[in-house]
Design an enzyme around this catalytic site. Structure first.
Site, mmCIF file in Angstrom:
data_model
loop_
_atom_site.group_PDB
_atom_site.id
_atom_site.type_symbol
_atom_site.label_atom_id
_atom_site.label_comp_id
_atom_site.label_asym_id
_atom_site.label_seq_id
_atom_site.Cartn_x
_atom_site.Cartn_y
_atom_site.Cartn_z
ATOM 1 N N GLU A 117 0.761 -0.791 0.011
ATOM 2 C CA GLU A 117 -0.168 -0.067 -0.007
ATOM 3 C C GLU A 117 0.958 1.160 0.156
ATOM 4 O OE1 GLU A 117 -2.042 0.415 4.211
ATOM 5 O OE2 GLU A 117 -0.203 -0.887 4.521
ATOM 6 N N LYS A 119 2.773 4.815 1.055
ATOM 7 C CA LYS A 119 3.115 5.684 2.248
ATOM 8 C C LYS A 119 2.802 6.779 2.074
ATOM 9 C CE LYS A 119 7.268 5.181 5.358
ATOM 10 N NZ LYS A 119 7.579 6.510 5.524
ATOM 11 N N ASP A 121 2.919 10.666 3.192
ATOM 12 C CA ASP A 121 3.690 11.566 4.096
ATOM 13 C C ASP A 121 2.947 12.415 4.966
ATOM 14 O OD1 ASP A 121 6.278 11.859 4.659
ATOM 15 O OD2 ASP A 121 6.631 13.310 2.912
ATOM 16 N N TYR A 231 -6.149 7.970 6.954
ATOM 17 C CA TYR A 231 -6.347 6.575 6.501
ATOM 18 C C TYR A 231 -5.526 5.639 7.359
ATOM 19 C CZ TYR A 231 -1.941 5.260 4.229
ATOM 20 O OH TYR A 231 -0.881 5.013 3.788
ATOM 21 N N LYS A 321 11.118 2.707 -0.986
ATOM 22 C CA LYS A 321 11.050 4.384 -1.289
ATOM 23 C C LYS A 321 11.025 4.618 -2.536
ATOM 24 C CE LYS A 321 10.787 6.650 2.230
ATOM 25 N NZ LYS A 321 11.723 7.038 3.283
ATOM 26 N N CYS A 413 40.897 25.901 11.515
ATOM 27 C CA CYS A 413 39.520 26.020 12.156
ATOM 28 C C CYS A 413 38.773 27.057 12.262
ATOM 29 C CB CYS A 413 39.486 25.267 13.636
ATOM 30 S SG CYS A 413 37.778 25.125 14.369
ATOM 31 N N CYS A 416 38.140 28.141 16.191
ATOM 32 C CA CYS A 416 39.148 28.290 17.148
ATOM 33 C C CYS A 416 40.348 28.690 16.669
ATOM 34 C CB CYS A 416 39.088 27.204 18.238
ATOM 35 S SG CYS A 416 39.855 25.725 17.304
ATOM 36 N N CYS A 431 39.681 19.728 13.147
ATOM 37 C CA CYS A 431 40.187 20.708 13.892
ATOM 38 C C CYS A 431 41.339 20.107 14.931
ATOM 39 C CB CYS A 431 39.000 21.596 14.383
ATOM 40 S SG CYS A 431 39.544 22.549 16.027
ATOM 41 N N CYS A 437 38.704 23.974 21.475
ATOM 42 C CA CYS A 437 37.727 24.239 20.342
ATOM 43 C C CYS A 437 36.380 24.670 20.982
ATOM 44 C CB CYS A 437 37.724 23.581 19.308
ATOM 45 S SG CYS A 437 36.718 24.132 17.931
HETATM 46 S S1 IVH Z 1 3.151 0.806 9.047
HETATM 47 C C1 IVH Z 1 4.924 -0.980 12.312
HETATM 48 N N1 IVH Z 1 2.110 1.774 6.693
HETATM 49 O O1 IVH Z 1 5.722 5.746 7.890
HETATM 50 C C2 IVH Z 1 4.571 -0.511 11.033
HETATM 51 N N2 IVH Z 1 3.357 3.283 7.953
HETATM 52 O O2 IVH Z 1 8.518 5.400 8.160
HETATM 53 C C3 IVH Z 1 4.447 0.906 11.331
HETATM 54 N N3 IVH Z 1 3.453 5.524 7.134
HETATM 55 O O3 IVH Z 1 5.461 5.746 11.599
HETATM 56 C C4 IVH Z 1 4.025 1.680 10.310
HETATM 57 N N4 IVH Z 1 2.089 5.188 5.629
HETATM 58 O O4 IVH Z 1 3.873 7.109 10.012
HETATM 59 C C5 IVH Z 1 2.894 2.117 7.851
HETATM 60 N N5 IVH Z 1 1.135 2.404 4.725
HETATM 61 C C6 IVH Z 1 1.732 2.920 5.769
HETATM 62 C C7 IVH Z 1 2.433 4.054 6.073
HETATM 63 C C8 IVH Z 1 2.989 4.183 7.195
HETATM 64 C C9 IVH Z 1 2.968 6.212 6.130
HETATM 65 C C10 IVH Z 1 4.247 6.009 8.237
HETATM 66 C C11 IVH Z 1 3.879 5.964 9.605
HETATM 67 C C12 IVH Z 1 5.346 5.312 10.012
HETATM 68 C C13 IVH Z 1 6.357 5.708 9.184
HETATM 69 C C14 IVH Z 1 7.424 5.027 9.010
#
Ligand code: IVH
Length: 703
Positions: A117, A119, A121, A231, A321, A413, A416, A431, A437
């Site tokens: 799924e 991720k 932000d 979500y 990522k 440096c 210092c 340094c 320093c």
């Molecule tokens: S799982 C134990 N699923 O990303 C698993 N996290 O970098 C923990 N996040 O702290 C989270 N989308 O805030 C999970 N589909 C997703 C996510 C997700 C965003 C965030 C979450 C986590 C952070 C880690």
């Protein structure tokens, strides 16, 4: 455990947890670590799940939130909120699946179903529902303790006040609070419009910050005016689970009326999973919200349970990522920062530029070589990239070399004036000022109090710098000698702020061994190494004894007559590594440790800290009592149901140590097929031997 025993245990837990809540929230004087506290809460939850009719009126699972704080109050998470490990390349995803298979001891071709799924932000948030009604919402905070944002969350329309249908008694839904890209732009425009002086208008740098700033408001009506969304992507404490797979539980959460990711799917092969990743990446720019990758999770919950977690991330999930985002801008100047160990780091000051939704003004240039490799000079156009939370980097110089002279790296440096030199074989220029320093000393102080070190709240860099300037703080020991009167004598300090800082310092007079070791700022000793050392030596005294004997050994070693230097160093490294005797610690780290303690000045600083009343706390394992608690176990031969790693983790959770060789000190040998000399030796010594089935029965009986 029978019903009567469970009732007694639940009563004991209720009292015990209430006492720790009081110590923590009311008196700011916790007696146990967060991890120990969590294990009490977890034990309570487990028992309540097994004996739901025994849940007490005063059960900790019913008490939510606690005492006051200035801005938002804090709450301990019943189950810690974890973060995720990252993968970038496809191969790293394959490695992740391989690790899962190995840990579970599955065959190479065995099917491992995973969910995938996006991720998002945003900002993670835990929503606690009791009997289907929202009773508490908390931010992630440091993963163990979050901020209470219940009233704020009630204003988010994606989050229902009451769940629909059949819901377990206690269920914490976890997910992400976020803001859409369009709403973020509109909010910034509105803030600009409403500002009295547009030049000073508060603007959010990106949707994530806007979501965090909007949620963490003291006044929930402000949150209500901000278009936040939610979500779900998981759960925390649950008195029962509606399914035995990740996908099954997520679907139940959706049925109860909480949104889940539209693109949540389950895959049994990596080809499909990676295709899903590519498909999501392709539509990334068109999605109404920011995403930075795809999260894969092992679907079977019994496997998730067995896999558990390391440090702060589960072994059963990974974030794949998206590649870093890039942008072009102007290099306006190059500043030199001096770090804790004297390292000179060049920092590129940039004309502000937006990179994937984030405004970037600084980027690291790493070191002298990197500047030469890029051939950058002030005034050049550069290509920069930003990946996740890491510091942006300069990738390329877009202005081809002209007549302008190359950048000259300082030979002194900037803080210092001491010589800045580069030792043979090193990349960094350092340094040589050491403790004269000021930059190095301030950085050491800053490191000492930082969040993963002693974590002294309220002693930020501004205070450190000003206390340092005025001679109030020279070395870490001075922190523990600060008095309220000294603070009150300073400008802008009042009774409450002074008392708060002193209380925050007092609360850290008994640092756990791992934090203390990390706080010392020894080269190459990061959090993980500090934890390894603490786990191995358990007390400051035992650690010191090891250091002293290892130092004596290193000092006494002489090259044999005619021995080449290289051979000698190898032999010495081997001896040093053995003397430090900690898994994962090799010659570089072991020598750095000894170098640190060989330096009389460092010893003095430590003595002074201890003399100021700091007591380093022993490592106490939060373990279940079992027949093997305190024993050393050796696993030998091949195991079938378990991997070695899992077997060792089980042993440690039961309070046992594991070793690779059998001796008179061995308490138990678990032998699988193919066991040879170790098994024979155990038999000779009359040590108890179990097969894998026997071991599993012992583990099960100790649960
Ligand atoms: S799982 C134990 N699923 O990303 C698993 N996290 O970098 C923990 N996040 O702290 C989270 N989308 O805030 C999970 N589909 C997703 C996510 C997700 C965003 C965030 C979450 C986590 C952070 C880690």
């Amino acid at each position: 455990m029978n019903e009567q025993e469970a009732a007694i245990e639940l009563e004991r837990l209720a009292k015990e947890i209430a006492r720790h809540n009081r110590l923590y929230h009311g008196e700011d004087a916790p007696e146990i670590s967060d991890a120990e506290y969590d294990s009490l809460v977890r034990r309570n939850a487990e028992l309540e799940a097994d004996f739901p009719h025994l849940v007490r009126e005063d059960s900790p699972s019913r008490q939510v939130g606690a005492a006051p704080a200035a801005h938002l109050s804090k709450v301990r998470h019943a189950v810690p909120m974890l973060s995720l490990d990252n993968a970038f390349a496809d191969e790293e995803v394959a490695d992740f699946v391989g690790r899962v298979r190995r840990y579970l001891n599955l065959a190479e071709e065995a099917e491992v179903a995973l969910t995938a799924e996006p991720k998002i932000d945003g900002l993670s948030c835990s929503l606690r529902y009791e009997k289907g009604v929202l009773v508490l919402a908390a931010t992630r905070g440091d993963g163990t303790t979050g901020e209470v944002v219940t009233d704020n969350v009630r204003t988010i329309s994606d989050i229902p006040e009451r769940l629909a249908g059949e819901v377990p008694d206690v269920f914490e839904i976890r997910g992400e609070v976020y803001m859409s890209k369009a709403d973020f732009a509109a909010l910034n425009a509105r803030l600009l419009e409403q500002a009295e002086d547009p030049a000073k208008a508060r603007q959010f740098a990106n949707p994530r910050n806007a979501a965090a700033g909007s949620l963490r408001q003291k006044d929930a009506s402000v949150t209500a005016s901000r278009p936040l969304r939610f979500y779900a992507h998981g759960w925390g404490q649950a008195s029962a689970l509606p399914a035995d797979t990740q996908l099954g539980v997520m679907k139940a959460i959706a049925r109860w009326g909480v949104p889940i990711a539209e693109d949540l799917e389950r895959f049994t092969d990596q080809v499909g999973m990676l295709a899903h990743y590519r498909a999501i990446e392709a539509k990334r720019a068109d999605l109404p919200f920011d995403i930075d990758g795809v999260v894969y999770k092992v679907d079977r919950l019994d496997w998730q349970e067995r896999l558990g977690f390391v440090s702060r991330a589960p072994r059963w999930a990974v974030a794949h990522k998206f590649p870093a985002e890039k942008a072009e801008t102007l290099l306006e100047s190059i500043d030199i920062q001096v770090g804790r160990t004297g390292k000179l780091t060049p920092v590129a000051r940039l004309k502000p530029v937006s990179v994937g939704g984030v405004t970037v003004t600084n980027a690291t240039l790493h070191n002298k070589d990197e500047i030469e490799r890029l051939g950058v000079r002030v005034g050049d156009r550069v290509l920069i990239q930003r990946a996740g939370d890491v510091i942006p980097q300069v990738l390329e110089n877009l202005t081809p070399g002209d007549d302008r002279p190359a950048y000259l790296f300082p030979t002194h440096c900037p803080e210092c004036g001491s010589d800045a030199i580069r030792e043979e074989g090193e990349v960094d220029v350092r340094c040589t000022g050491g403790l004269i320093c000021p930059a190095q000393r301030v950085e050491r102080l800053r490191h000492f109090v930082s969040r993963h070190a002693l974590d002294i709240e309220g002693l930020g860099i501004t205070h450190i710098e000003s206390f340092f300037r005025d001679g109030l703080l020279q070395s870490p020991a001075d922190i523990f000698k600060l008095t309220k009167e000294q603070l009150l004598a300073r400008e802008r300090w009042a009774e409450i702020s002074a008392a708060n800082l002193i209380a925050a310092i007092d609360a850290r007079r008994r640092p756990p061994l791992d934090r203390f070791l990390y706080a010392l700022g020894i080269r190459h000793v990061g959090e993980v190494t500090a934890r390894d050392l603490a786990r191995r030596y358990r007390s400051w005294e035992a650690f010191q004894a090891m250091i002293d004997s290892a130092l004596a050994l290193r000092q006494d070693m002489q090259p044999a007559i005619g021995e080449e230097e290289r051979k000698f160093l190898q032999r010495r490294n081997k001896a040093v590594v053995e003397a430090v005797g900690t898994p994962n610690i090799g010659p570089e780290v072991a020598n750095a440790l000894l170098d640190f303690f060989e330096e009389p000045h460092n010893r003095e600083v430590i003595d002074e800290i201890l003399a100021a009343g700091v007591e380093v706390e022993d490592v106490v394992h939060k373990v279940r009592e079992s027949p093997v608690t305190g024993k050393t176990i050796v696993f030998t031969g091949s195991l079938e149901a378990l991997s070695r790693d899992e077997a060792k983790a089980q042993a440690e959770a039961l309070g046992a140590r594991t070793a690779d060789s059998v001796s008179a000190k061995t308490g138990l040998v678990v032998a699988g097929p193919g066991a040879g000399s170790k098994l024979r030796k155990a038999q000779e010594l009359g040590i108890e031997v179990l097969d894998e089935a026997g071991w599993l029965a012992l583990v099960a009986a100790s649960q």
